[in-house]
Design a protein around this motif. Structure first.
Motif, PDB file in Angstrom:
ATOM      1  N   THR A   1     -12.077  11.555   3.303  1.00 26.81           N
ATOM      2  CA  THR A   1     -12.034  12.029   4.685  1.00 26.81           C
ATOM      3  C   THR A   1     -12.145  13.544   4.828  1.00 26.81           C
ATOM      4  OG1 THR A   1      -9.598  12.083   4.592  1.00 26.81           O
ATOM      5  CG2 THR A   1     -10.631  10.055   5.410  1.00 26.81           C
TER       6      THR A   1
ATOM      7  N   ILE B   1     -10.182   3.736  -1.195  1.00 28.44           N
ATOM      8  CA  ILE B   1      -9.717   4.906  -0.452  1.00 28.44           C
ATOM      9  C   ILE B   1     -10.938   5.612   0.124  1.00 28.44           C
ATOM     10  CG2 ILE B   1      -8.495   7.110  -0.531  1.00 28.44           C
ATOM     11  CD1 ILE B   1      -7.008   6.097  -2.992  1.00 28.44           C
TER      12      ILE B   1
ATOM     13  N   PRO C   1       0.818  -1.217   0.000  1.00 28.34           N
ATOM     14  CA  PRO C   1       0.000   0.000   0.000  1.00 28.34           C
ATOM     15  C   PRO C   1       0.852   1.267   0.000  1.00 28.34           C
ATOM     16  CG  PRO C   1      -0.889  -1.590   1.563  1.00 28.34           C
ATOM     17  CD  PRO C   1       0.441  -2.119   1.106  1.00 28.34           C
ATOM     18  N   GLU C   2       2.016   1.196   0.639  1.00 25.76           N
ATOM     19  CA  GLU C   2       2.880   2.373   0.715  1.00 25.76           C
ATOM     20  C   GLU C   2       3.401   2.777  -0.659  1.00 25.76           C
ATOM     21  OE1 GLU C   2       2.194   0.668   4.455  1.00 25.76           O
ATOM     22  OE2 GLU C   2       3.142  -0.313   2.714  1.00 25.76           O
TER      23      GLU C   2
ATOM     24  N   ARG D   1       0.511   4.497  -2.360  1.00 28.56           N
ATOM     25  CA  ARG D   1       0.241   5.804  -1.763  1.00 28.56           C
ATOM     26  C   ARG D   1       1.283   6.844  -2.199  1.00 28.56           C
ATOM     27  NH1 ARG D   1       1.220   9.005   2.805  1.00 28.56           N
ATOM     28  NH2 ARG D   1      -0.643  10.165   3.468  1.00 28.56           N
TER      29      ARG D   1
ATOM     30  N   GLU E   1      -6.873  15.002   1.492  1.00 29.34           N
ATOM     31  CA  GLU E   1      -7.240  13.617   1.727  1.00 29.34           C
ATOM     32  C   GLU E   1      -6.009  12.827   2.172  1.00 29.34           C
ATOM     33  OE1 GLU E   1     -10.116  12.259   1.767  1.00 29.34           O
ATOM     34  OE2 GLU E   1     -11.395  13.778   0.827  1.00 29.34           O
ATOM     35  N   ALA E   2      -6.222  11.875   3.087  1.00 29.99           N
ATOM     36  CA  ALA E   2      -5.112  11.070   3.589  1.00 29.99           C
ATOM     37  C   ALA E   2      -4.569  10.133   2.516  1.00 29.99           C
ATOM     38  CB  ALA E   2      -5.569  10.255   4.799  1.00 29.99           C
ATOM     39  N   GLU E   3      -5.416   9.729   1.577  1.00 30.55           N
ATOM     40  CA  GLU E   3      -5.036   8.816   0.490  1.00 30.55           C
ATOM     41  C   GLU E   3      -4.465   7.500   1.018  1.00 30.55           C
ATOM     42  OE1 GLU E   3      -6.449   9.749  -1.897  1.00 30.55           O
ATOM     43  OE2 GLU E   3      -5.883  11.653  -2.774  1.00 30.55           O
ATOM     44  N   ASP E   4      -5.031   7.022   2.111  1.00 28.57           N
ATOM     45  CA  ASP E   4      -4.618   5.726   2.658  1.00 28.57           C
ATOM     46  C   ASP E   4      -5.345   4.624   1.887  1.00 28.57           C
ATOM     47  OD1 ASP E   4      -2.899   6.741   4.618  1.00 28.57           O
ATOM     48  OD2 ASP E   4      -4.574   7.102   5.986  1.00 28.57           O
ATOM     49  N   VAL E   5      -4.645   3.999   0.987  1.00 27.57           N
ATOM     50  CA  VAL E   5      -5.254   3.008   0.115  1.00 27.57           C
ATOM     51  C   VAL E   5      -5.289   1.643   0.806  1.00 27.57           C
ATOM     52  CG1 VAL E   5      -3.059   2.497  -1.051  1.00 27.57           C
ATOM     53  CG2 VAL E   5      -5.232   1.994  -2.189  1.00 27.57           C
ATOM     54  N   GLN E   6      -6.411   0.974   0.662  1.00 25.62           N
ATOM     55  CA  GLN E   6      -6.565  -0.384   1.185  1.00 25.62           C
ATOM     56  C   GLN E   6      -6.591  -1.363   0.024  1.00 25.62           C
ATOM     57  OE1 GLN E   6      -9.795  -0.910   3.965  1.00 25.62           O
ATOM     58  NE2 GLN E   6      -9.564   1.144   4.814  1.00 25.62           N
TER      59      GLN E   6
END
Length: 364
Positions: free
Chosen positions: A88, A85, A38-39, A42, A61-66
């Motif tokens: 947020t 994503i 994921p990193e 991102r 947006e945090a853009e923390d992808v799962q």
């Protein structure tokens, strides 16, 4: 709403709206065995993200992808890769005043007539927020192409408004400034230009260029799966795109045939006006394209429009918007270029994987 997928063998389907709970995509047909985290995804997303400088929308947006599927123990499995994503930092109340008005230059009017309903919160499905998922999927395609073939994809800002940005070209400079500008000597002038633009409340368009080096010979097919045809369609699918060039593009009109033809010697091609594609098939030269983006239409300056009843109204668009959407389009153009090339690699492998090496082999 159909037509949310593209690709032949490598297919990407995106979903979600600008102010919905989340955006996501399914990337199907991706080969197994490639390590991905994921990193890594991102890192590409943050290149596209808003709020990275004062010259983009301040939505953060945090853009923390799962990664929901298609990856096991850190490697792709060959099954569909689903990415998600969560949104947020959406502020839907910014759009409540224009819920019954059509923003000129936007998809509001056409969506209303086609579907009989529209999501006015930030443009809904027509928002550039959707392109985050293209960049996420493109992160995988860029890595696969690099590892398998040594393909390197580079995008940059060629022009913003009347300001040309790439008369000098140093790829090492591109990711060191908020404009993706390859000329360090132009950064201060671009800053001043954007300050004046921001103060005026207006917006401008941009020209984004991209190049893929190390592309194998033979990708693409006549007549309806041309590499350059699919590239043009992919680039035109990006929000705010109004023009696409492959190679010399519109400059070809003024060129003589003796200038435009890319003469061939045993040492290689002497030019690349074709942009790395002949007859819809890659030549092994760099694949080059340029994409023209229109000015942002969401402005704080009053403009004329009509409401949903057809009455004339004055509109002012509040909220957080880019004075030039083309700046953040650089990673998007790179992603689409990577996805199209990878799709054509897989197409070529499927049909012509048993075709032997051909001679002569001209250096790209």
């Amino acid at each position: 709403m159909p037509a949310n997928s593209f690709g032949h063998i490598l297919t990407l389907t995106t979903f979600g709206e600008s102010h919905g709970p989340a955006i996501g995509c399914v990337l199907d047909g991706f080969p197994p065995g490639m390590a991905i985290t994921p990193e890594e995804i991102r890192a590409e997303l943050m290149r596209r993200a808003t709020g990275q400088s004062r010259w983009t929308s301040q939505r953060k947006e945090a853009e923390d992808v799962q990664i929901l599927s298609g990856v096991f123990e850190g490697k792709t499995t060959g099954s569909p890769i689903a990415l998600l994503i969560y949104n947020t930092d959406a502020k839907s109340k910014d759009y409540s005043k224009i819920a019954n008005q059509f923003r000129p230059g936007h998809a509001d009017y056409t969506y209303h007539h086609k579907y009989g309903i529209r999501d006015y919160r930030g443009g809904g499905r027509s928002s550039a927020r959707e392109t985050a998922m293209r960049v996420a999927a493109g992160a995988l395609a860029k890595k696969w192409l690099r590892e398998k073939f040594g393909v390197e994809i580079t995008g940059w800002l060629g022009q913003i408004g009347e300001e040309v940005c790439d008369e000098r070209f140093d790829p090492a400079v591109i990711d060191t400034n908020p404009f993706f500008c390859p000329d360090a000597s132009r950064i201060e002038a671009l800053e001043d230009y954007m300050k004046r633009l921001w103060k005026s409340g207006d917006s401008v368009g941009a020209l984004v260029k991209a190049r893929a080096t190390g592309v194998p010979v033979g990708l693409g097919a006549p007549v309806y799966a041309k590499l350059d045809g699919d590239l043009a369609a992919a680039m035109m699918s990006i929000n705010a795109t109004k023009g696409v060039e492959i190679g010399a593009g519109f400059r070809s009109v003024a060129q003589k045939g003796t200038e435009h033809r890319d003469e061939i010697t045993p040492e290689g091609f002497e030019s690349n006006h074709a942009g790395g594609v002949l007859g819809g098939i890659s030549t092994g030269q760099p694949v080059e394209c340029a994409v023209a983006f229109k000015p942002t239409s969401s402005l704080r300056l009053p403009g004329k429009t009509v409401d949903i009843h057809g009455g004339p109204v004055e509109i002012v668009t509040t909220g957080r918007h880019d004075p030039c959407v083309g700046i953040r389009a650089v990673p998007i153009v790179e992603a689409m270029l990577a996805l199209v090339i990878m799709d054509h690699v897989l197409l070529h492998r499927a049909q012509c994987g048993d075709v032997g090496e051909q001679t002569p082999r001209i250096p790209g």
